[in-house]
Design an enzyme around this catalytic site. Structure first.
Site, mmCIF file in Angstrom:
data_model
loop_
_atom_site.group_PDB
_atom_site.id
_atom_site.type_symbol
_atom_site.label_atom_id
_atom_site.label_comp_id
_atom_site.label_asym_id
_atom_site.label_seq_id
_atom_site.Cartn_x
_atom_site.Cartn_y
_atom_site.Cartn_z
ATOM 1 N N PRO A 18 38.493 39.285 33.709
ATOM 2 C CA PRO A 18 38.595 40.285 32.870
ATOM 3 C C PRO A 18 39.587 41.359 33.481
ATOM 4 O O PRO A 18 39.162 41.885 34.676
ATOM 5 C CB PRO A 18 37.012 40.708 32.735
ATOM 6 C CG PRO A 18 36.566 40.218 33.769
ATOM 7 C CD PRO A 18 37.297 39.239 34.253
ATOM 8 N N CYS A 102 34.601 46.870 39.533
ATOM 9 C CA CYS A 102 35.801 47.718 39.148
ATOM 10 C C CYS A 102 35.798 48.838 40.127
ATOM 11 O O CYS A 102 35.113 49.767 40.370
ATOM 12 C CB CYS A 102 35.816 48.232 37.656
ATOM 13 S SG CYS A 102 37.422 49.114 37.488
ATOM 14 N N LYS A 141 29.999 40.231 37.530
ATOM 15 C CA LYS A 141 31.109 40.372 38.506
ATOM 16 C C LYS A 141 31.194 41.381 39.519
ATOM 17 O O LYS A 141 30.866 42.737 38.881
ATOM 18 C CB LYS A 141 32.418 40.143 37.804
ATOM 19 C CG LYS A 141 33.609 40.224 38.433
ATOM 20 C CD LYS A 141 35.078 39.809 37.849
ATOM 21 C CE LYS A 141 36.149 39.799 38.803
ATOM 22 N NZ LYS A 141 36.773 40.727 39.222
ATOM 23 N N ASN A 204 37.250 34.894 43.516
ATOM 24 C CA ASN A 204 38.070 35.619 42.860
ATOM 25 C C ASN A 204 38.636 36.289 44.021
ATOM 26 O O ASN A 204 38.179 36.900 45.042
ATOM 27 C CB ASN A 204 37.427 36.346 41.811
ATOM 28 C CG ASN A 204 38.392 37.534 41.219
ATOM 29 O OD1 ASN A 204 38.200 38.641 41.204
ATOM 30 N ND2 ASN A 204 39.368 36.893 40.997
ATOM 31 N N GLY A 205 40.064 36.376 43.828
ATOM 32 C CA GLY A 205 40.996 37.119 44.716
ATOM 33 C C GLY A 205 42.184 36.129 45.564
ATOM 34 O O GLY A 205 41.722 35.473 45.946
ATOM 35 N N ASP A 206 43.150 36.553 45.069
ATOM 36 C CA ASP A 206 44.451 36.235 45.786
ATOM 37 C C ASP A 206 44.684 34.762 45.404
ATOM 38 O O ASP A 206 45.675 34.074 45.828
ATOM 39 C CB ASP A 206 44.453 36.130 47.426
ATOM 40 C CG ASP A 206 44.361 37.515 47.734
ATOM 41 O OD1 ASP A 206 44.509 38.490 46.896
ATOM 42 O OD2 ASP A 206 43.874 37.877 48.747
ATOM 43 N N ARG A 229 45.388 38.235 38.399
ATOM 44 C CA ARG A 229 46.880 38.812 38.223
ATOM 45 C C ARG A 229 47.688 37.712 38.220
ATOM 46 O O ARG A 229 48.769 37.889 37.774
ATOM 47 C CB ARG A 229 46.921 39.580 39.364
ATOM 48 C CG ARG A 229 46.290 41.037 39.555
ATOM 49 C CD ARG A 229 46.418 41.908 40.619
ATOM 50 N NE ARG A 229 45.725 41.359 41.731
ATOM 51 C CZ ARG A 229 45.743 41.824 43.007
ATOM 52 N NH1 ARG A 229 46.703 42.594 43.269
ATOM 53 N NH2 ARG A 229 45.015 41.230 43.906
#
Length: 330
Positions: A18, A102, A141, A204-206, A229
């Site tokens: 999201p 967030c 998350k 999650n991440g990269d 992203r």
């Protein structure tokens, strides 16, 4: 197969993260058509939903072709979270996801998002309030912790599972890191390997290439991964990763025609959803990403972000198709 309540996902599903001002229905539709297995709405303020804020309500729009799809909420007040869960349930998503990750200041200042990592008891109370207010599966998350001196994801995972959370997506950074530095997935792997943890754990991440996705899948042993992203302007990443997992080979890069089609579909679906003018304006932020790195493209990028009517924009796409028909991506 991975299960979240009654939802059945393929082995090692790829989730679309999201993302505020990105993960709206037109963008989700593109990612779904290119292989995303589970998607989420942009995060929605529980207080905004209760106040009937128009922007918050519009984020509740989901469509059957997206399923399974989750709606993500955030907030720092138990009663507001409970009420917003009931409002969300009325639009019948497949699950409700809570954002405890967030890092943005305006969210953290309200004691929501990643701020809740500083108070795990509060996190548990907020989550319980949501679980009690819905029959839908509830997922979370979050991040590793507030900063490197307070990484508490192990406790968070156990306590959330104990009260009925059915899956956990972990971004491999602390709140203090924001999006800087490298995501550290070793903490995510430790949670996954905890014998007490039985719910699915998504990393999650990269993740920005098929090679990295395969390396991280093999190294960290998680149940699936969430991509954010890297999918902006590049929805093809989901099928590229799946193909690489199966064959060890790369799919051909999307051609100029593929990119034009994606950008044009994005525009068309945005206009269908929100009307011509809003659809045109909201799609502008995406064109740079669809046509990234193409030499001599500046003039056309300028036209895409300044043309004010649909017919004119479709004409610009036709021009791009003609001028760049021989352009090869590598």
């Amino acid at each position: 197969m991975i299960k979240i309540g009654p939802i059945e996902l393929p082995d090692f599903p790829l989730l679309l993260a999201p993302m505020e001002d990105v993960s709206d229905p037109p963008f989700r539709r593109l990612c779904k058509s290119h292989g995303a297995d589970l998607m989420f709405s942009e995060f929605i303020s529980s207080e905004g939903l209760i106040r009937d804020a128009i922007k918050s309500r519009q984020k509740l729009d989901i469509f059957d072709y997206e399923r399974p799809v989750g709606i993500q909420i955030f907030g720092g007040d138990e009663e507001a979270m409970a009420m917003s869960a009931r409002i969300v349930e009325a639009v019948n998503p497949d699950l409700i996801d809570i954002n405890f990750g967030c890092p943005v200041k305006k969210v953290v200042c309200k004691g929501a998002g990643a701020a809740v990592l500083k108070d795990v008891d509060l996190m548990v109370r907020l989550t319980k309030a949501v679980i009690r207010s819905t029959h839908l599966p509830v997922t979370v998350k979050t991040r590793l912790g507030w900063d490197e001196n307070s990484i508490n994801i192990d406790e968070v995972a156990e306590r959330l599972q104990d009260i009925g959370v059915q899956a956990l997506s972990i971004h491999g950074r602390t709140r203090a890191q924001l999006y800087k530095g490298e995501a550290d997935w070793s903490h995510i792997a430790r949670v996954k390997n905890n014998p007490r943890i039985t719910m699915p754990i998504f990393g999650n991440g990269d993740i920005n290439s098929p090679e990295k996705a395969l390396e991280y899948r093999n190294r960290y042993g998680i149940d699936g991964m969430m991509i954010g992203r890297a999918a902006i302007g590049y929805p093809w990443i989901f099928n590229e990763i799946k193909h690489f997992f199966k064959t060890g080979e790369h799919l051909p890069a999307p051609t100029m025609a593929d990119r034009i089609e994606a950008a044009q579909n994005h525009l068309t679906w945005a206009m269908e959803w929100k009307g011509e003018w809003v659809g045109i304006v909201e799609t502008r932020r995406h064109y740079t990403n669809y046509f990234k790195g193409i030499p001599n493209f500046k003039e056309y990028r300028q036209k895409l972000v300044t043309t004010d009517d649909a017919a004119g924009l479709y004409q610009v796409f036709d021009e791009i198709r003609e001028v760049f028909s021989d352009y090869q991506f590598v």
